[in-house]
Design a protein around this motif. Structure first.
Motif, short mmCIF file in Angstrom:
data_model
loop_
_atom_site.label_atom_id
_atom_site.label_comp_id
_atom_site.label_asym_id
_atom_site.label_seq_id
_atom_site.Cartn_x
_atom_site.Cartn_y
_atom_site.Cartn_z
N GLY A 244 0.81 -1.21 0.00
CA GLY A 244 0.00 0.00 0.00
C GLY A 244 0.84 1.26 0.00
N HIS A 245 2.16 1.15 0.32
CA HIS A 245 3.01 2.33 0.40
C HIS A 245 3.88 2.50 -0.84
CE1 HIS A 245 1.85 2.83 4.57
NE2 HIS A 245 2.08 1.55 4.74
N TYR A 246 3.96 1.46 -1.69
CA TYR A 246 4.87 1.54 -2.83
C TYR A 246 4.30 0.74 -3.99
CZ TYR A 246 8.95 0.86 -5.76
OH TYR A 246 9.81 0.82 -6.83
N LEU A 247 4.34 1.33 -5.18
CA LEU A 247 3.89 0.66 -6.38
C LEU A 247 5.07 0.48 -7.33
CD1 LEU A 247 0.58 2.62 -7.12
CD2 LEU A 247 0.75 0.28 -6.26
N THR A 248 5.16 -0.66 -7.95
CA THR A 248 6.19 -0.87 -8.97
C THR A 248 5.81 -0.04 -10.21
OG1 THR A 248 5.05 -2.76 -9.96
CG2 THR A 248 6.56 -3.21 -8.13
N GLY A 249 6.77 0.15 -11.08
CA GLY A 249 6.50 0.88 -12.31
C GLY A 249 5.43 0.21 -13.15
N LYS A 250 5.47 -1.12 -13.17
CA LYS A 250 4.47 -1.86 -13.96
C LYS A 250 3.07 -1.66 -13.39
CE LYS A 250 3.45 -6.53 -15.65
NZ LYS A 250 3.89 -7.96 -15.65
N GLU A 251 2.95 -1.68 -12.06
CA GLU A 251 1.64 -1.47 -11.42
C GLU A 251 1.14 -0.06 -11.64
OE1 GLU A 251 1.90 -4.56 -7.63
OE2 GLU A 251 2.78 -2.57 -7.48
N ALA A 252 2.04 0.94 -11.53
CA ALA A 252 1.65 2.33 -11.74
C ALA A 252 1.14 2.55 -13.16
CB ALA A 252 2.82 3.25 -11.43
N ARG A 253 1.83 1.94 -14.15
CA ARG A 253 1.40 2.09 -15.55
C ARG A 253 0.05 1.41 -15.78
NH1 ARG A 253 6.94 1.26 -16.30
NH2 ARG A 253 6.62 -0.99 -16.68
N ALA A 254 -0.16 0.27 -15.15
CA ALA A 254 -1.44 -0.44 -15.31
C ALA A 254 -2.59 0.37 -14.71
CB ALA A 254 -1.34 -1.82 -14.65
N ILE A 255 -2.33 0.98 -13.53
CA ILE A 255 -3.36 1.81 -12.90
C ILE A 255 -3.67 3.02 -13.77
CG2 ILE A 255 -3.78 3.37 -10.95
CD1 ILE A 255 -2.29 1.36 -9.18
N ALA A 256 -2.62 3.69 -14.28
CA ALA A 256 -2.83 4.88 -15.12
C ALA A 256 -3.60 4.54 -16.39
CB ALA A 256 -1.48 5.50 -15.47
N LYS A 257 -3.27 3.39 -16.99
CA LYS A 257 -3.96 2.98 -18.22
C LYS A 257 -5.45 2.71 -17.95
CE LYS A 257 -3.73 -0.42 -21.98
NZ LYS A 257 -3.01 -1.62 -22.51
N ALA A 258 -5.72 1.98 -16.88
CA ALA A 258 -7.12 1.66 -16.54
C ALA A 258 -7.89 2.93 -16.17
CB ALA A 258 -7.16 0.66 -15.39
N ASN A 259 -7.24 3.83 -15.41
CA ASN A 259 -7.90 5.08 -15.02
C ASN A 259 -8.22 5.94 -16.23
OD1 ASN A 259 -7.78 4.39 -12.35
ND2 ASN A 259 -6.16 5.81 -11.79
N ASN A 260 -7.27 6.08 -17.14
CA ASN A 260 -7.49 6.92 -18.32
C ASN A 260 -8.63 6.39 -19.17
OD1 ASN A 260 -5.46 8.76 -17.72
ND2 ASN A 260 -3.88 7.60 -18.81
N LYS A 261 -8.71 5.10 -19.31
CA LYS A 261 -9.78 4.50 -20.11
C LYS A 261 -11.14 4.77 -19.48
CE LYS A 261 -11.35 0.06 -21.99
NZ LYS A 261 -11.07 -1.40 -22.07
N GLU A 262 -11.25 4.60 -18.17
CA GLU A 262 -12.52 4.81 -17.48
C GLU A 262 -12.89 6.30 -17.43
OE1 GLU A 262 -15.96 3.42 -15.34
OE2 GLU A 262 -14.53 2.62 -16.80
N MET A 263 -11.90 7.17 -17.22
CA MET A 263 -12.18 8.60 -17.17
C MET A 263 -12.65 9.12 -18.53
SD MET A 263 -9.37 10.33 -14.59
CE MET A 263 -7.91 9.68 -15.41
N ARG A 264 -12.05 8.64 -19.61
CA ARG A 264 -12.49 9.05 -20.94
C ARG A 264 -13.94 8.63 -21.19
NH1 ARG A 264 -7.32 7.51 -22.80
NH2 ARG A 264 -8.16 5.48 -23.45
N ARG A 265 -14.28 7.42 -20.78
CA ARG A 265 -15.64 6.93 -20.98
C ARG A 265 -16.65 7.78 -20.21
NH1 ARG A 265 -19.45 3.93 -18.53
NH2 ARG A 265 -18.21 3.65 -16.63
N LEU A 266 -16.33 8.10 -18.95
CA LEU A 266 -17.24 8.87 -18.12
C LEU A 266 -17.34 10.33 -18.57
CD1 LEU A 266 -16.21 7.36 -14.68
CD2 LEU A 266 -18.37 6.99 -15.86
N GLU A 267 -16.23 10.91 -19.03
CA GLU A 267 -16.26 12.28 -19.53
C GLU A 267 -17.09 12.38 -20.81
OE1 GLU A 267 -14.82 15.46 -18.62
OE2 GLU A 267 -14.98 14.40 -16.72
N GLN A 268 -16.96 11.41 -21.68
CA GLN A 268 -17.77 11.40 -22.91
C GLN A 268 -19.26 11.26 -22.58
OE1 GLN A 268 -16.07 8.22 -25.23
NE2 GLN A 268 -14.25 9.40 -25.78
N ALA A 269 -19.56 10.43 -21.58
CA ALA A 269 -20.96 10.24 -21.18
C ALA A 269 -21.55 11.53 -20.64
CB ALA A 269 -21.06 9.12 -20.14
#
Length: 455
Positions: A21-46
């Motif tokens: 919970g205190h540290y994310l690997t680079g791979k985990e951070a990129r996966a979170i950013a990718k999933a967040n961007n996809k969901e935020m784009r969908r919600l903003e378009q809606a």
């Protein structure tokens, strides 16, 4: 290199980054950013899609309510993960009543109110799911989308007409010499034209963001927690107050807007309102700025007032005046108040119903009498113990031990388990469901699983 090793752990085969919970690997951070961007784009378009009115028009489950929030989920998408600020909230605001929302800082009170107003800061803050049904008294529109005036009628029910005058005050005539007339519109006590209205129930969560302008200010308004960040520092108080009337009142003139603004400043107890009208926000004290925000919220007499800590910056005497003002306005317009505060004394004085929130969920709700005289949840009991009383004999106020859990990685069991003094084995299981204690009293606690009211 030494700093990096603080976030490493020894495993077989060498050192690997410790994913916690205190540290994310680079791979985990990129996966979170990718999933967040996809969901935020969908919600903003809606939010910006064009929909027919029928797509976000609905019906109230109880016609006696003005607002119904059902299974609301409002999240913030961050680099560390998804913050579930409001996680399945459901409650109602009845007509002509005051509902108080209480809980410690960070429990989701303000995010709930911002969700109702559709003011969550995007793209990171979004309403993910749920329903927010609001009963609005909206203006009727004709085929061209214009408001329909209400005209004066004579004893036979016929529309009354009046002659049209020219600049010199003489009756105008057409090319045949006949007098030009027009229907006489009904005027209110302020001289503003009256238009036909009809009741609609809108699902705010599904409403396109551009359509919210027809509700904000006129149908519902909000008194924000911090007036200095809500008032524009480069415009005078008068400019900002007038804008509310000019935008939301049809046919309003600048003279009427100024008159209305000064009336509202008088109403909230500001001395020398003409001087305050011409002042800038930085020239006023915190309490005066708070009263200006309240005047701005009440200017159009909305059906629902959302007050987020409305009396924080006010002294005790002014607090009483403002609370009385809220009550008077509620009776006058048959509206309702959603009151968010930490002050249990204000809740006891003002609220008809109380909703207790903790970590993004409602843990108890009922009438004010039930919550204050028969608190069931250990958290609600702790809140009441922590307030000072006149007959208290202890030297130190009660303090609920521990901290709120991390909002990103919430546990599956009861969120209050780690801080609860009455915890039982069942608390380590699934999150407790809402148990009905009485017709109006509900609590989410395993201690009451077998005590459900069956009427």
């Amino acid at each position: 290199m030494k700093l990096l090793k603080l976030f490493m752990k020894k495993e077989e085969g060498g050192e690997k980054p410790a994913s916690s919970g205190h540290y994310l690997t680079g791979k985990e951070a990129r996966a979170i950013a990718k999933a967040n961007n996809k969901e935020m784009r969908r919600l903003e378009q809606a939010k910006r899609r064009k929909l027919p009115v029928s797509a976000y028009t609905t019906e109230m489950k109880d016609n006696g309510n003005i607002l119904e929030i059902e299974d609301l989920h409002s999240y913030f998408f961050t680099d560390q993960g998804v913050v579930k600020a409001v996680n399945g909230v459901s409650f109602e605001v009845p007509m002509n009543s005051t509902v108080g929302v209480v809980g410690e800082s960070g429990c989701g009170k303000s995010v709930t109110s911002m969700s109702v107003m559709r003011l969550l800061q995007g793209p990171s803050g979004q309403i993910v799911s749920g329903s927010i049904r609001f009963k609005a008294l909206d203006y009727k529109r004709d085929e061209k989308g214009k408001y329909i005036p209400v005209y004066q009628r004579d004893e036979k029910g016929e529309i009354v007409y009046e002659p049209v005058l020219d600049k010199s005050g003489k009756p105008r005539t057409d090319k045949y010499g006949n007098p030009v007339t027009r229907p006489v519109q009904v005027r209110d006590e302020n001289g503003i034209g009256v238009y036909e209205k009809e009741e609609h129930v809108f699902d705010i969560a599904k409403m396109p963001i551009n359509e919210m302008y027809r509700l904000r200010g006129r149908q519902m308004s909000m008194v924000f927690q911090e007036p200095m960040t809500s008032l524009n520092p480069v415009f005078t108080i008068g400019n900002q107050l007038d804008e509310v009337t000019l935008i939301h009142v049809p046919d309003a003139t600048r003279e009427f807007a100024k008159k209305r603004s000064i009336e509202m400043l008088n109403l909230v107890g500001i001395a020398m309102p003409e001087r305050v009208y011409a002042s800038f926000p930085h020239e006023l004290s915190g309490g005066m700025r708070q009263r200006v925000m309240i005047a701005m919220a009440l200017a159009c007499e909305p059906r629902l007032i959302i007050a987020d800590e409305p009396t924080t910056a006010l002294d005790v005497t002014i607090q009483a005046q403002i609370l009385n003002l809220f009550n008077e306005l509620k009776r006058k317009i048959n509206g309702s108040i959603l009151l968010i505060t930490h002050d249990l004394g204000v809740i006891a004085e003002m609220a008809d119903y109380v909703v207790v929130m903790y970590a993004g969920k409602i843990i108890e709700r009922g009438t004010a009498s039930e919550i204050f005289h028969n608190p069931c949840h250990p958290y609600t009991q702790g809140l009441q113990k922590s307030k000072p009383t006149m007959n208290s004999t202890v030297d130190q106020l009660f303090n609920i031990p521990g901290n709120v859990p991390n909002p990103i990685n919430m546990p599956d069991y009861c969120y209050f388990k780690e801080r609860c003094s009455r915890c039982i084995a069942k608390c380590s299981g699934e999150y407790p469901k809402m148990t009905r204690i009485s017709p109006t009293h509900y609590v989410a606690c395993h201690l009451y699983d077998d005590r459900e009211w069956r009427g």
